[in-house]
Structure formats: structure tokens, C-alpha cells
Scaffold this active site. Structure first.
Site, PDB file in Angstrom:
ATOM      1  N   LYS A  35       0.838  -1.207   0.000  1.00  0.00           N
ATOM      2  CA  LYS A  35       0.000   0.000   0.000  1.00  0.00           C
ATOM      3  C   LYS A  35       0.875   1.261   0.000  1.00  0.00           C
ATOM      4  O   LYS A  35       2.102   1.172   0.201  1.00  0.00           O
ATOM      5  CB  LYS A  35      -0.896  -0.027   1.240  1.00  0.00           C
ATOM      6  CG  LYS A  35      -0.110  -0.053   2.541  1.00  0.00           C
ATOM      7  CD  LYS A  35      -0.962  -0.482   3.720  1.00  0.00           C
ATOM      8  CE  LYS A  35      -0.136  -0.465   4.997  1.00  0.00           C
ATOM      9  NZ  LYS A  35      -0.838  -1.105   6.118  1.00  0.00           N
ATOM     10  N   TYR A 255      18.301  29.616   6.536  1.00  0.00           N
ATOM     11  CA  TYR A 255      17.142  30.284   7.145  1.00  0.00           C
ATOM     12  C   TYR A 255      17.256  30.314   8.658  1.00  0.00           C
ATOM     13  O   TYR A 255      17.626  29.299   9.281  1.00  0.00           O
ATOM     14  CB  TYR A 255      15.853  29.550   6.782  1.00  0.00           C
ATOM     15  CG  TYR A 255      15.409  29.764   5.355  1.00  0.00           C
ATOM     16  CD1 TYR A 255      15.076  31.038   4.879  1.00  0.00           C
ATOM     17  CD2 TYR A 255      15.299  28.688   4.475  1.00  0.00           C
ATOM     18  CE1 TYR A 255      14.662  31.225   3.572  1.00  0.00           C
ATOM     19  CE2 TYR A 255      14.878  28.865   3.169  1.00  0.00           C
ATOM     20  CZ  TYR A 255      14.562  30.141   2.724  1.00  0.00           C
ATOM     21  OH  TYR A 255      14.150  30.312   1.436  1.00  0.00           O
TER      22      TYR A 255
HETATM   23  C1  LIG Z   1       0.026  -2.105   6.637  1.00  0.00           C
HETATM   24  C2  LIG Z   1      -0.477  -3.397   7.143  1.00  0.00           C
HETATM   25  C3  LIG Z   1       0.389  -4.479   7.312  1.00  0.00           C
HETATM   26  C4  LIG Z   1       1.887  -4.373   7.111  1.00  0.00           C
HETATM   27  O1  LIG Z   1       2.459  -3.760   8.221  1.00  0.00           O
HETATM   28  P1  LIG Z   1       4.061  -3.616   8.401  1.00  0.00           P
HETATM   29  O2  LIG Z   1       4.214  -3.116   9.769  1.00  0.00           O
HETATM   30  O3  LIG Z   1       4.502  -2.639   7.364  1.00  0.00           O
HETATM   31  O4  LIG Z   1       4.618  -4.968   8.171  1.00  0.00           O
HETATM   32  C5  LIG Z   1      -0.158  -5.698   7.680  1.00  0.00           C
HETATM   33  N1  LIG Z   1      -1.483  -5.830   7.904  1.00  0.00           N
HETATM   34  C6  LIG Z   1      -2.343  -4.803   7.775  1.00  0.00           C
HETATM   35  C7  LIG Z   1      -3.795  -5.006   8.035  1.00  0.00           C
HETATM   36  C8  LIG Z   1      -1.865  -3.548   7.402  1.00  0.00           C
HETATM   37  O5  LIG Z   1      -2.726  -2.527   7.293  1.00  0.00           O
END
Ligand SMILES: *Cc1c(COP(=O)(O)O)cnc(C)c1O
Length: 359
Positions: A35, A255
């Protein structure tokens, strides 16, 4: 590639991490979580590089549609499911597995007249209190799902851990016990572990692990780097020196004049800033790599540039490469210094940064 400021994504490292995760997970199937633009690494190229994963997972239907449009044919799971009829039809047209976590989603499936069938990942809330059915609702929800033509017989039962990165956590033990008790006797595959779960809680591995961060070679556990866990960092964020100037003792840089030279200095200006996703919170002394040497960031991070102290590196020239994070300078360390987590640093790399894939 003409761009100075680049993210280099090493797909060999990505596959090394996938193999390492398989080994650590005792043969569990891997649902590779990609994602948020594959945690900033590029959704489609990462999906294509992960052709050995057992399935891919995204958060939103738009991400799934983009993968299918790019020709990705792997099994695909929508981690939050769908939220209206339109999305459900898109999920059917794009052959997505659905997480079902709410009564609204259950009703949506019940009213779906079409001939498509979905594999459902039934999400139970065991303590995260974000998404999922409460344990006491589980049996009734399972029965309703199993009665639906639109739902394939082979469900996956899932839950999500709230504290898997905290090794001393009673929370994780409680969640695991509640999940076990709730689903006992039900014949179905199960999925619990995110990266921290599969790395730290063997009893959370079940039939499917769901790594995201670890795939990218980064540790979710504070005080441990990915490299210490046998993972290889996938992203290197790099740029070049675009100017070098002398600054006399007592003069300030950038800055707010937030840094002043305590001796006569040679200051390098590099083409990267918060407009590229390099956090503005990073302060004086933050390490930057020049070759294998750590040099200190000095002055405020601006939108397009940073300044570094090259005084101890008289050999440095305009055009030399700098590494902001990657092998030798873990993003975990930078995240700590920026007061955030590596997830946010990686997702935060902006569109303007050119991405180059090493195969
Ligand atoms: C994002 C997510 C993961 C992966 O998590 P990580 O900590 O990046 O391994 C796994 N399960 C669900 C439901 C998620 O939303």
C-alpha cells in the site's frame, strides 16, 4: 538519468528480503503489503518485482485498479475492503479478495446480486479497536458470510496486532489468545502477523504473514535495524553537491541563521529538501553520507536544498554524490532523529524525486 535527487530501488534486495521473511516465517504464505505506493518505492515496479509473493495487498481500490491496469495478475487483497456498491463492482471486475470488517460491508455483499464471487478475509478486532468485528459477533458474522453465494467457501480469518513492535507487550499476548479462543475449531486459514509480528512473535505467524516494512529491508522494532535482522535496505535516497562555499568562523548558514560556524568552514549545498521528503525536523549534526564517511547536516533543511559541513573533507567537489539514507545510513536512524517512524519517511518521498530501479 539527469535528475540529481533520486531514490534508487534495489529489486534484488527486495527479493532477498522476501526470501529472508519466508525463512523466518516457517513456510507461511506471504501476503506482501505494498500500500501507499509500496511504502514510497513505486507501486507497479515493486509489485512486478515481487512476482514470487503468494499474494499482494493494498489499502484502497484505486491501488488495486492501478495494479491490474499495469498487467499485474497476482492474487490481490484489499486490506480495508470496499465501502460502496461502485467499489464492490470494481473489486469484482479486478478480481480482488476483500477484507470484510464491518456490518456495512456484510450488507453490501448480501445485496450484491451479480455472479462474481469473492474470497473474503474476515477481520476480527482483538484489541486494536480500529477495524474488525468484535469477538462476540464472530460466529454470527461467519454464518452469514458462509450463506452467501458471493462469498467463496475458503475464507481467511484475520486480526491485526496493535503492539507487535513492543517485545514486552501483554497486549500482543492478549490479542493472540483472544483470536485463538474466538476462532477455535473453525476450519480456515489464519493471518495475524505484520512485519513486527513475524519477526518477534513466532506464535503469530499462522498460515499467512503480512509483511510491509520488512520487505523494504527496514526494521519496525525500535533500536534494531533491518540489517541486524538479516534484511537489506531497498531504497537509497541520494543527491549531489551543487555548490561549495567558504564560511568564516562566526558566520551563519541558511534560514533563521540556525547554525553558526565555530571555525572557518567549507560548506556544501546539496539538491534535496523537504520538497523531496527529507524531513525539515532533521537538525544540525544529522549524518549524511559522502562516500562511506558521515558528514554533518548544518543549518535548516529548506525546500530544495540542504547544507553540510565539508571542512574535514577537502577532497569533496561539486557533483559528488551524497546518501541521505540507504545502506550504511539506515532510515531507521534518521527516523529516530526526525522524531518519526521509518514508515513515514519512506512514504514521504515526493513525486519530484526520480526513482531508478536496479534489477
Ligand atoms: C500495513 C499493514 C500491514 C503491514 O504492516 P508492516 O508493519 O509494514 O509490516 C499488515 N497488515 C495490515 C492489516 C496492514 O494494514
Amino acid at each position: 538519468m539527469t535528475a540529481l535527487c533520486r531514490a534508487t530501488v534495489d529489486t534484488l534486495a527486495l527479493n532477498h528480503n522476501l526470501r529472508r521473511i519466508r525463512k523466518l516465517s516457517d513456510g507461511a504464505k506471504v501476503l506482501a503489503v505494498i500500500k501507499a505506493n509500496a511504502y514510497g518505492h513505486g507501486l507497479v515496479p515493486v509489485a512486478k518485482a515481487l512476482c514470487d509473493a503468494d499474494a499482494l495487498a493494498v489499502a484502497r481500490i484505486e491501488e488495486a485498479v492501478a495494479l491490474r491496469a499495469a498487467g499485474v495478475g497476482q492474487r490481490l487483497v484489499l486490506l480495508e475492503g470496499v465501502f460502496n456498491r461502485n467499489q464492490l463492482e470494481l473489486a469484482a471486475a479486478n478480481a480482488c479478495d476483500l477484507v470484510v470488517h464491518s456490518h456495512e460491508q456484510l450488507e453490501l455483499l448480501e445485496s450484491f446480486g451479480r455472479n462474481s464471487r469473492f474470497t473474503v478475509w474476515l477481520k476480527i478486532d482483538t484489541g486494536m479497536n480500529r477495524l474488525g468485528f468484535r469477538p462476540e459477533e464472530f460466529s454470527a458474522v461467519l454464518a452469514r458470510l458462509r450463506s452467501l453465494h458471493a462469498v467463496r467457501e475458503e475464507l481467511v480469518l484475520m486480526t491485526h496486532l496493535a503492539n507487535a513492535d513492543v517485545l514486552s507487550s501483554d497486549g500482543t499476548r492478549n490479542q493472540l489468545a483472544l483470536f485463538e479462543k474466538t476462532t477455535r475449531g473453525v476450519e480456515a486459514e489464519r493471518s495475524i502477523a505484520n512485519s513486527a509480528g513475524l519477526l518477534s512473535w513466532p506464535e503469530s505467524r499462522a498460515q499467512w504473514v503480512r509483511p510491509g516494512l520488512a520487505l523494504f529491508g527496514v526494521s519496525p522494532i525500535a533500536g534494531k535495524t533491518g540489517e541486524e535482522l538479516g534484511l537489506k535496505p531497498v531504497m537509497r535516497l541520494g543527491t549531489e553537491l551543487i555548490a561549495i562555499r567558504k564560511v568564516a568562523a562566526g558566520e551563519s548558514v541558511g534560514y533563521g541563521s540556525a547554525w553558526s560556524a565555530s571555525r572557518d568552514c567549507r560548506i556544501g549545498v546539496a539538491a534535496i529538501g523537504y520538497g523531496d521528503g527529507y524531513p525539515r525536523h532533521l537538525g544540525n549534526g544529522t549524518p549524511v553520507l559522502l562516500g562511506d564517511s558521515r558528514i554533518p547536516l548544518v543549518g535548516r533543511v529548506s525546500m530544495d536544498m540542504i547544507t553540510v559541513d565539508l571542512t574535514d573533507h577537502p577532497e569533496a567537489r561539486v557533483g559528488d554524490s551524497l546518501t541521505l539514507w540507504g545502506a550504511g545510513l539506515p532510515v531507521e536512524e534518521l527516523a529516530q532523529l526526525a522524531g518519526t517512524i521509518p514508515y513515514e519517511m519512506l512514504c514521504g518521498v515526493t513525486q519530484r524525486v526520480a526513482v531508478q530501479y536496479l534489477k
